[in-house]
Design an enzyme around this catalytic site. Structure first.
Site, PDB file in Angstrom:
ATOM      1  N   ARG A   1     -33.465  -7.600 -51.192  1.00  0.00           N
ATOM      2  CA  ARG A   1     -34.493  -7.551 -50.147  1.00  0.00           C
ATOM      3  C   ARG A   1     -35.049  -6.150 -49.919  1.00  0.00           C
ATOM      4  O   ARG A   1     -36.163  -6.004 -49.423  1.00  0.00           O
ATOM      5  CB  ARG A   1     -33.977  -8.170 -48.853  1.00  0.00           C
TER       6      ARG A   1
ATOM      7  N   GLU B   1     -18.089  -8.246 -47.564  1.00  0.00           N
ATOM      8  CA  GLU B   1     -17.295  -9.056 -46.652  1.00  0.00           C
ATOM      9  C   GLU B   1     -16.243  -9.883 -47.385  1.00  0.00           C
ATOM     10  O   GLU B   1     -15.187 -10.182 -46.868  1.00  0.00           O
ATOM     11  CB  GLU B   1     -18.194 -10.012 -45.846  1.00  0.00           C
TER      12      GLU B   1
END
Length: 176
Positions: free
Chosen positions: A65, A102
């Site tokens: 992005r 994560e």
């Protein structure tokens, strides 16, 4: 039609329980449905970067992005854009950095000739969460002896304290 930065912020959509239960996903793609909103977003970041004490020599965008608005910011600033990609996606000589996300480790690559010693770099991405991927990008810039002067994001998830893992200052348009 023109947009204010507050109107751009309001375009960010929220999807509860995506991609999994308990996650509130914030989607920047509705901004791209409105060219004037994209222009407002890019101008906002350009003004923020121009207000720094040091001049930005390079804009680095994170896969994927950061590629949406990083080149537009670089174009407005008349500086090069450098992509940071997942391992194995860039041709030629690359430098690599392992970072922790994560859910485990991953590797970013940057072309070895993309940043010159001493250049001032701004890293851009859509979201700062735990800080792992941006830290990987900072490590790549350091390997090439560049100087990260700002990490800039559309959204920062404040409770995850990702900015505490980063060496350079951070800026986010939206803090949640």
């Amino acid at each position: 039609m023109s947009f204010t930065i507050e109107q751009v912020k309001a375009l960010v959509a929220e999807y509860p329980d995506f991609p999994e239960k308990g996650i509130l996903f914030r989607d920047i793609f509705p901004i791209f449905h409105h060219p004037a909103a994209v222009e407002c977003l890019v101008e906002h970041f350009v003004e923020r970067i121009r207000s720094l004490d040091k001049r930005a020599d390079v804009i680095v965008g994170l896969d994927a992005r950061g590629f949406l608005f990083g080149p537009l910011i670089a174009l407005k600033l008349n500086v090069p854009f450098v992509p940071v990609r997942k391992q194995g996606k860039l041709p030629g000589n690359v430098v690599s950095a392992t970072y922790v996300k994560e859910y485990g480790p991953d590797v970013f690559d940057m072309q070895a000739d993309s940043i010159k010693k001493g250049q001032n770099v701004v890293i851009v991405d859509d979201l700062l969460a735990t800080g792992g991927s941006c830290k990987g990008a900072e490590d790549l810039v350091a390997k090439l002896q560049g100087n990260v002067i700002l990490n800039a994001f559309v959204i920062k998830l404040v409770g995850l304290e990702g900015d505490k893992k980063l060496r350079a200052p951070t800026y986010a348009l939206i803090e949640c």
